[in-house]
Design an enzyme around this catalytic site. Structure first.
Site, short mmCIF file in Angstrom:
data_model
loop_
_atom_site.label_atom_id
_atom_site.label_comp_id
_atom_site.label_asym_id
_atom_site.label_seq_id
_atom_site.Cartn_x
_atom_site.Cartn_y
_atom_site.Cartn_z
N GLU A 92 5.81 9.87 -10.16
CA GLU A 92 5.99 9.41 -11.57
C GLU A 92 4.75 9.88 -12.15
O GLU A 92 3.79 9.83 -11.90
CB GLU A 92 6.11 8.09 -11.29
CG GLU A 92 7.26 7.46 -10.90
CD GLU A 92 7.14 5.81 -11.20
OE1 GLU A 92 8.23 5.26 -10.53
OE2 GLU A 92 6.50 5.33 -11.66
N CYS A 105 -0.27 9.09 -17.92
CA CYS A 105 -0.98 8.55 -16.44
C CYS A 105 -0.23 9.35 -15.39
O CYS A 105 0.99 9.62 -15.32
CB CYS A 105 -0.21 7.10 -16.52
SG CYS A 105 -0.50 6.19 -15.05
N CYS A 112 1.51 4.94 -1.35
CA CYS A 112 0.22 4.40 -1.42
C CYS A 112 -0.12 3.44 -0.17
O CYS A 112 0.92 2.81 0.21
CB CYS A 112 0.32 3.60 -2.67
SG CYS A 112 -1.40 2.84 -2.96
N CYS A 116 -1.33 -3.43 -2.30
CA CYS A 116 -1.35 -4.78 -3.14
C CYS A 116 0.06 -5.23 -3.23
O CYS A 116 0.91 -4.78 -3.32
CB CYS A 116 -1.83 -4.29 -4.60
SG CYS A 116 -3.39 -3.33 -4.63
N CYS A 119 2.43 -4.97 -6.18
CA CYS A 119 2.58 -3.73 -6.86
C CYS A 119 3.90 -2.76 -6.16
O CYS A 119 4.01 -2.73 -5.06
CB CYS A 119 1.34 -2.90 -6.59
SG CYS A 119 1.31 -1.22 -7.30
N CYS A 341 4.34 0.66 -12.34
CA CYS A 341 3.99 1.73 -11.60
C CYS A 341 4.73 1.87 -10.05
O CYS A 341 4.69 0.97 -9.55
CB CYS A 341 2.45 2.02 -11.30
SG CYS A 341 2.15 3.42 -10.62
#
Length: 359
Positions: A92, A105, A112, A116, A119, A341
C-alpha cells in the site's frame, strides 16, 4: 539475470557504477535528470544519452517493477494505491492532501512482524523487505499520477509509516532517504520527511548517528510497560525504560524534535491517569518532544478495539496541555475508504483466497 530497479541507486552509487563501466560523471547527471525530473518510464526515452550507456542500463536495470492493482479515492481527496510487485506481492501507498502540500505514505516491507494487537499491517506476517528501489518507486508512481492529472503538483512531503517497520530495513531506508532528498532529483526537503518506528532502540541510536536530517516519530501508544506490552509485543524485548534511553541519546545527538505517536483506543489507553502518566514519562524532555494523538481506525479483525469518543480525545489533549506537554491531534484522511494501514492489502488478499477456495 534478475534486473534490479534503477531507482535503488543513490546518485553516488549510479556515478560509481557508470564510471566502472567506462562512462563519465556527467552521464550520471543526465540519467538522474531523466529519472527524477523528466520522470521517464523507459530507458529508450533517454534520447540524448549515449546509446551505449542506454543499452548498458537496460541490460542491468529496470525502471518499472510494480503496477497499480487497486486505487481508492476518498471524498477528502486521499488516494490509496495497492501496488502489485514483480513477485506478485501487494503493498500500500497513500497520497494525502495537506494544507502544507502533498504527502505520500510509503511501505517498507511486505507484511510486518512487529505484531501490534490493534494494527491491520500485522495481520499478515512479513515475507520480505522492500528494496530501496521499490520504496522509491512508490513515490515515483504517485508523482507520475500527479503529472498526468496536473503537472503543477508535486510530492512535497513523505511519511515512512506504511506497512512494515522501517528500522528493520535500515540500509534500504537510508538509501531511500538519500535518493528522494537529492537536490538534483526529487529534492524533497529533509524537514518534509518523517520516519516512524515502533521503537527499535538500537536503530534509533544508529539513526541519530546517521544524521539524515529528517524527522523521527516513535509509536508509543501507552505510558507504562504493562499496558504497552498488552498492545505492542515489541515492548517485551524493548521496554519503555530502554526506549526512553534511546530517545535521550537521539535528542542529545541531534537536538532535533521527535514525535511520540499515541493512538487513542476507547477504555484502553485514553483515561486521564494515562495522560498524566504520559506527561510524567516525558518530563524533562518536553522541549524536544511533541505528542501526536491519533484517532483509532477500527479494523474488523481487531474488534476488541474501538475509537475513543471525541470528548475523551479532547480531555486527553487538555490534560497533556495543562501539564506543559506539546500536543497535537492528527487530522484524519481517507476515513470513507480502507483507512487503517494494511487494511486494503489484507482485504484484497483475503478476497483472492476466498475466490480460490470457492473455485
Amino acid at each position: 539475470m534478475n534486473k534490479s530497479s534503477i531507482y535503488g541507486l543513490t546518485f553516488d552509487q549510479l556515478t560509481s557504477w557508470l564510471s566502472e563501466h567506462g562512462h563519465k560523471k556527467f552521464r550520471a547527471t543526465q540519467v538522474w535528470d531523466y529519472l527524477y525530473r523528466k520522470r521517464i518510464t523507459g530507458f529508450a526515452e533517454m534520447t540524448d544519452v549515449n546509446t551505449d550507456c542506454v543499452q548498458l542500463l537496460a541490460e542491468h536495470y529496470v525502471i518499472q517493477t510494480m503496477e497499480e492493482h487497486v486505487k481508492q479515492e476518498s471524498a477528502d481527496g486521499t488516494l490509496k494505491f495497492l501496488f502489485r510487485l514483480a513477485d506478485g506481492n501487494l503493498i500500500e501507498t497513500v497520497l494525502m492532501k495537506q494544507k502544507y502540500g502533498l504527502s505520500v505514505c510509503v511501505t517498507t516491507q511486505v507484511g510486518c512482524n512487529i505484531g501490534c494487537s490493534f494494527c491491520a499491517s500485522g495481520l499478515l506476517a512479513k515475507s520480505r523487505d522492500l528494496s530501496s528501489g521499490e520504496i522509491v518507486e512508490q513515490i515515483m508512481k504517485v508523482q507520475q499520477h500527479l503529472d498526468t492529472a496536473n503537472r503543477e503538483q508535486r510530492v512535497s512531503h513523505v511519511v515512512v509509516m506504511g506497512i512494515g517497520e522501517p528500522f528493520d530495513n535500515f540500509a534500504n531506508l537510508l538509501d531511500f532517504l538519500a535518493i528522494i532528498k537529492d537536490h538534483k532529483g526529487l529534492a524533497i526537503a529533509g524537514k518534509g520527511i518523517t520516519v516512524s518506528t515502533s521503537g527499535l532502540a538500537g536503530k534509533i541510536k544508529e539513526f541519530a548517528d546517521a544524521n539524515t536530517q529528517v524527522n523521527l516519530a516513535i509509536s508509543l501508544h501507552a505510558p507504562n510497560n504493562e499496558l504497552r506490552t498488552q498492545i505492542m509485543k515489541i515492548n517485551r524485548a524493548i521496554p519503555i525504560e530502554k526506549l526512553m534511553l534511546a530517545i535521550d541519546y537521539y535528542l542529545e545527538r541531534t537536538n532535533r524534535r521527535i514525535t511520540l505517536e499515541y493512538i487513542l483506543m476507547k477504555d484502553v489507553n485514553d483515561r486521564r491517569e494515562h495522560a498524566l502518566e504520559l506527561a510524567e514519562l516525558i518530563a524533562d524532555r518536553r522541549q524536544l518532544v511533541n505528542v501526536n494523538l491519533i484517532p483509532y481506525n477500527p479494523v474488523d479483525e481487531h474488534s476488541q478495539y474501538q475509537r475513543s469518543e471525541r470528548e475523551t480525545v479532547r480531555a486527553f489533549f487538555d490534560t497533556l496541555k495543562k501539564q506543559g506537554v506539546s500536543v497535537s491531534t492528527r487530522l484524519e484522511h481517507g476515513v470513507d475508504i480502507d483507512a487503517a494501514c494494511g487494511q486494503l492489502r489484507s482485504k484484497q488478499i483475503k478476497k483472492a483466497q476466498d475466490t480460490v477456495a470457492a473455485g
